[in-house]
Design a protein around this motif. Structure first.
Motif, mmCIF file in Angstrom:
data_model
loop_
_atom_site.group_PDB
_atom_site.id
_atom_site.type_symbol
_atom_site.label_atom_id
_atom_site.label_comp_id
_atom_site.label_asym_id
_atom_site.label_seq_id
_atom_site.Cartn_x
_atom_site.Cartn_y
_atom_site.Cartn_z
ATOM 1 N N ILE A 6 -2.542 -1.362 2.768
ATOM 2 C CA ILE A 6 -2.145 -2.619 3.406
ATOM 3 C C ILE A 6 -1.666 -3.576 2.322
ATOM 4 C CG2 ILE A 6 -2.920 -4.587 4.781
ATOM 5 C CD1 ILE A 6 -5.030 -2.687 6.014
ATOM 6 N N GLY A 7 -0.431 -4.077 2.475
ATOM 7 C CA GLY A 7 0.124 -4.942 1.449
ATOM 8 C C GLY A 7 1.100 -5.956 2.010
ATOM 9 N N ILE A 8 2.093 -6.290 1.212
ATOM 10 C CA ILE A 8 3.024 -7.375 1.531
ATOM 11 C C ILE A 8 4.458 -6.909 1.361
ATOM 12 C CG2 ILE A 8 1.456 -9.271 0.993
ATOM 13 C CD1 ILE A 8 2.586 -9.316 -1.847
ATOM 14 N N SER A 9 5.364 -7.631 2.001
ATOM 15 C CA SER A 9 6.793 -7.360 1.870
ATOM 16 C C SER A 9 7.377 -8.330 0.851
ATOM 17 C CB SER A 9 7.488 -7.537 3.227
ATOM 18 O OG SER A 9 8.877 -7.281 3.105
ATOM 19 N N GLY A 10 7.747 -7.821 -0.316
ATOM 20 C CA GLY A 10 8.226 -8.676 -1.388
ATOM 21 C C GLY A 10 7.086 -9.368 -2.102
ATOM 22 N N TRP A 11 7.388 -9.959 -3.250
ATOM 23 C CA TRP A 11 6.334 -10.647 -4.012
ATOM 24 C C TRP A 11 6.830 -11.906 -4.712
ATOM 25 C CZ3 TRP A 11 8.616 -6.083 -5.610
ATOM 26 C CH2 TRP A 11 9.316 -6.111 -6.825
ATOM 27 N N SER A 35 -0.029 -6.696 -7.663
ATOM 28 C CA SER A 35 -0.415 -5.281 -7.601
ATOM 29 C C SER A 35 -1.840 -5.043 -8.089
ATOM 30 C CB SER A 35 0.562 -4.429 -8.407
ATOM 31 O OG SER A 35 0.540 -4.763 -9.782
ATOM 32 N N SER A 36 -2.435 -6.055 -8.711
ATOM 33 C CA SER A 36 -3.835 -5.915 -9.135
ATOM 34 C C SER A 36 -4.803 -6.189 -7.988
ATOM 35 C CB SER A 36 -4.127 -6.877 -10.292
ATOM 36 O OG SER A 36 -4.177 -8.228 -9.845
ATOM 37 N N VAL A 37 -4.311 -6.829 -6.920
ATOM 38 C CA VAL A 37 -5.189 -7.157 -5.791
ATOM 39 C C VAL A 37 -4.757 -6.487 -4.484
ATOM 40 C CG1 VAL A 37 -5.915 -9.345 -6.795
ATOM 41 C CG2 VAL A 37 -3.899 -9.294 -5.324
ATOM 42 N N LEU A 38 -3.559 -5.898 -4.463
ATOM 43 C CA LEU A 38 -3.056 -5.203 -3.280
ATOM 44 C C LEU A 38 -2.573 -3.813 -3.681
ATOM 45 C CD1 LEU A 38 -0.990 -8.185 -1.833
ATOM 46 C CD2 LEU A 38 -3.082 -7.258 -0.824
ATOM 47 N N PRO A 39 -2.766 -2.804 -2.826
ATOM 48 C CA PRO A 39 -2.433 -1.429 -3.218
ATOM 49 C C PRO A 39 -0.980 -1.026 -2.990
ATOM 50 C CG PRO A 39 -3.482 -1.402 -1.083
ATOM 51 C CD PRO A 39 -3.483 -2.844 -1.535
ATOM 52 N N THR A 40 -0.209 -1.875 -2.296
ATOM 53 C CA THR A 40 1.162 -1.501 -1.982
ATOM 54 C C THR A 40 2.000 -2.739 -1.713
ATOM 55 O OG1 THR A 40 2.553 -0.070 -0.580
ATOM 56 C CG2 THR A 40 0.742 -1.230 0.499
ATOM 57 N N ILE A 41 3.283 -2.657 -2.058
ATOM 58 C CA ILE A 41 4.240 -3.736 -1.810
ATOM 59 C C ILE A 41 5.565 -3.103 -1.379
ATOM 60 C CG2 ILE A 41 5.633 -5.562 -2.878
ATOM 61 C CD1 ILE A 41 3.298 -6.245 -4.673
ATOM 62 N N GLU A 42 6.205 -3.765 -0.462
ATOM 63 C CA GLU A 42 7.515 -3.339 0.019
ATOM 64 C C GLU A 42 8.599 -4.001 -0.840
ATOM 65 O OE1 GLU A 42 8.255 -2.865 4.590
ATOM 66 O OE2 GLU A 42 9.048 -4.821 3.972
ATOM 67 N N LYS A 273 4.820 -19.368 4.893
ATOM 68 C CA LYS A 273 3.717 -20.304 4.668
ATOM 69 C C LYS A 273 2.548 -19.646 3.920
ATOM 70 C CE LYS A 273 4.971 -23.239 8.588
ATOM 71 N NZ LYS A 273 4.550 -23.858 9.868
ATOM 72 N N VAL A 274 2.874 -18.627 3.167
ATOM 73 C CA VAL A 274 1.930 -17.950 2.273
ATOM 74 C C VAL A 274 0.768 -17.294 3.011
ATOM 75 C CG1 VAL A 274 0.995 -18.109 -0.071
ATOM 76 C CG2 VAL A 274 2.397 -19.954 0.787
ATOM 77 N N HIS A 275 0.999 -16.851 4.241
ATOM 78 C CA HIS A 275 -0.057 -16.159 4.973
ATOM 79 C C HIS A 275 -0.184 -14.696 4.544
ATOM 80 C CE1 HIS A 275 -0.938 -19.419 7.720
ATOM 81 N NE2 HIS A 275 0.329 -19.516 8.068
ATOM 82 N N ALA A 276 0.938 -14.081 4.143
ATOM 83 C CA ALA A 276 0.983 -12.625 3.990
ATOM 84 C C ALA A 276 -0.105 -12.060 3.084
ATOM 85 C CB ALA A 276 2.371 -12.197 3.514
ATOM 86 N N PRO A 277 -0.256 -12.498 1.841
ATOM 87 C CA PRO A 277 -1.259 -11.843 0.995
ATOM 88 C C PRO A 277 -2.688 -12.040 1.473
ATOM 89 C CG PRO A 277 -0.354 -13.779 -0.103
ATOM 90 C CD PRO A 277 0.476 -13.557 1.126
ATOM 91 N N PHE A 278 -2.958 -13.176 2.080
ATOM 92 C CA PHE A 278 -4.316 -13.441 2.559
ATOM 93 C C PHE A 278 -4.618 -12.654 3.830
ATOM 94 C CE2 PHE A 278 -2.922 -17.237 0.182
ATOM 95 C CZ PHE A 278 -3.833 -17.163 -0.860
ATOM 96 N N ASP A 279 -3.631 -12.547 4.725
ATOM 97 C CA ASP A 279 -3.811 -11.716 5.919
ATOM 98 C C ASP A 279 -3.990 -10.252 5.540
ATOM 99 O OD1 ASP A 279 -3.677 -13.854 7.647
ATOM 100 O OD2 ASP A 279 -1.587 -13.526 8.238
ATOM 101 N N ALA A 280 -3.236 -9.793 4.533
ATOM 102 C CA ALA A 280 -3.367 -8.408 4.087
ATOM 103 C C ALA A 280 -4.777 -8.148 3.575
ATOM 104 C CB ALA A 280 -2.339 -8.106 3.000
ATOM 105 N N HIS A 281 -5.308 -9.077 2.810
ATOM 106 C CA HIS A 281 -6.662 -8.930 2.273
ATOM 107 C C HIS A 281 -7.701 -8.891 3.396
ATOM 108 C CE1 HIS A 281 -9.928 -9.259 -0.621
ATOM 109 N NE2 HIS A 281 -10.438 -10.249 0.091
ATOM 110 N N LYS A 282 -7.539 -9.770 4.387
ATOM 111 C CA LYS A 282 -8.497 -9.810 5.513
ATOM 112 C C LYS A 282 -8.442 -8.501 6.310
ATOM 113 C CE LYS A 282 -8.424 -14.833 6.329
ATOM 114 N NZ LYS A 282 -8.006 -15.882 7.299
ATOM 115 N N LEU A 283 -7.226 -8.045 6.616
ATOM 116 C CA LEU A 283 -7.102 -6.833 7.408
ATOM 117 C C LEU A 283 -7.683 -5.630 6.648
ATOM 118 C CD1 LEU A 283 -6.135 -5.356 9.912
ATOM 119 C CD2 LEU A 283 -3.864 -5.174 8.875
ATOM 120 N N ALA A 284 -7.468 -5.583 5.353
ATOM 121 C CA ALA A 284 -8.017 -4.470 4.563
ATOM 122 C C ALA A 284 -9.532 -4.432 4.653
ATOM 123 C CB ALA A 284 -7.567 -4.603 3.117
#
Length: 287
Positions: A6-11, A35-42, A273-284
């Motif tokens: 579970i990750g993000i689209s772009g960084w 990439s140190s806090v998420l396992p995958t990025i688009e 609105k910077v939701h993506a990385p935090f939502d990814a962390h919660k879902l993981a």
């Protein structure tokens, strides 16, 4: 059970600085941090233009072992050529350096515009050309156009499998023949949550699942509530063990093809609105 990423689209987003990224973090270090806090990025810059081998080598070097990139296919193929004569443009994509990602290369995402309607002949021809391993991709890359001279990378470390996923945005794809083609060529139908704007079918068509979560209520902008994240966690858990949820939105009714497990790739694209990385962390944390 399949592996769940579970990750993000772009960084690289200016609004993320000082919110997700530390204030004093150099822009060149953003990928290493993400990439140190998420396992995958688009990778989505590849959608807008052909990138260069050095880009991919730098990204490979900046990310830790076990990290995986998804790669968004070039819009020249999907939006401009609209799948007509895709051979040379595909060769250019595979010659651009993407194979330098080696073991960090995950699925290819092919996203289509809302006005692209289902055409079985065009889709099948495109699917028939897609390489499913790096040796075939390298063979295709050798046919690149002359404009790629001096900026092509024609090397692989070894034969590796490759995967492809298709994101549709037109209701004409609500056709059993489309699902048949996806399953015939082992291409995943992207499960896309687009705040109700575009089709959101959940047919299982390949040996993996690919999700893009663009925003719960507002496209690219709104975050996901805890209840919404639990909704997606339930689905991911079912797909990872080879199953399907009872309330799946399907083009073709019935259970998915039997499999002990499926890998699941999920990318949050609600970046405004910077939701993506935090939502990814919660879902993981829920799967």
């Amino acid at each position: 059970m399949g592996q769940i990423r579970i990750g993000i689209s772009g960084w690289r987003y200016a609004g993320w600085r000082g919110v997700f990224y530390p204030e004093d973090l150099a822009q060149a270090r953003e990928l290493a941090f993400a990439s140190s806090v998420l396992p995958t990025i688009e990778i989505n810059g590849s959608f807008y233009s052909l990138l260069r081998p050095q880009n991919y080598q730098d990204w490979y070097d900046a990310t830790p072992p076990g990290f995986v990139f998804a790669h968004k296919g070039n819009r020249f193929i999907t939006h401009i050529k609209r799948l007509r004569d895709p051979g040379k443009p595909l060769a250019n994509v595979f010659a651009s350096g993407v194979l330098l990602l080696r073991e960090k290369l995950g699925p290819f995402l092919w996203q289509f515009p809302p006005n692209f309607k289902f055409n079985a002949d065009l889709v099948e021809h495109f699917f028939s050309l897609l390489p499913h391993d790096t040796e075939k991709a390298l063979d295709m890359a050798r046919g690149y156009e002359a404009r790629m001279n001096g900026r092509a990378a024609l090397e692989i470390d070894r034969k590796r499998s490759m995967r492809h996923a298709m994101e549709i945005r037109n209701d004409t794809f609500n056709d059993p023949d489309f699902v048949k083609l996806l399953r015939k060529y082992d291409v995943a139908l992207v499960v896309a949550d687009t705040a109700g704007k575009w089709p959101d079918f959940e047919d299982v068509t390949a040996d993996f699942m690919y999700l893009r979560l663009h925003g719960q209520e507002q496209l690219y902008a709104s975050g996901y509530t805890d209840a919404a994240l639990r909704h997606w966690a339930k689905r991911i858990d079912a797909w990872a063990v080879g199953g399907q949820v009872d309330d799946a939105r399907l083009i073709v009714a019935g259970p998915p093809p039997k499999r002990a497990g499926r890998d699941v790739y999920c990318y949050f694209d609600n970046d405004i609105k910077v939701h993506a990385p935090f939502d990814a962390h919660k879902l993981a944390g829920l799967v």
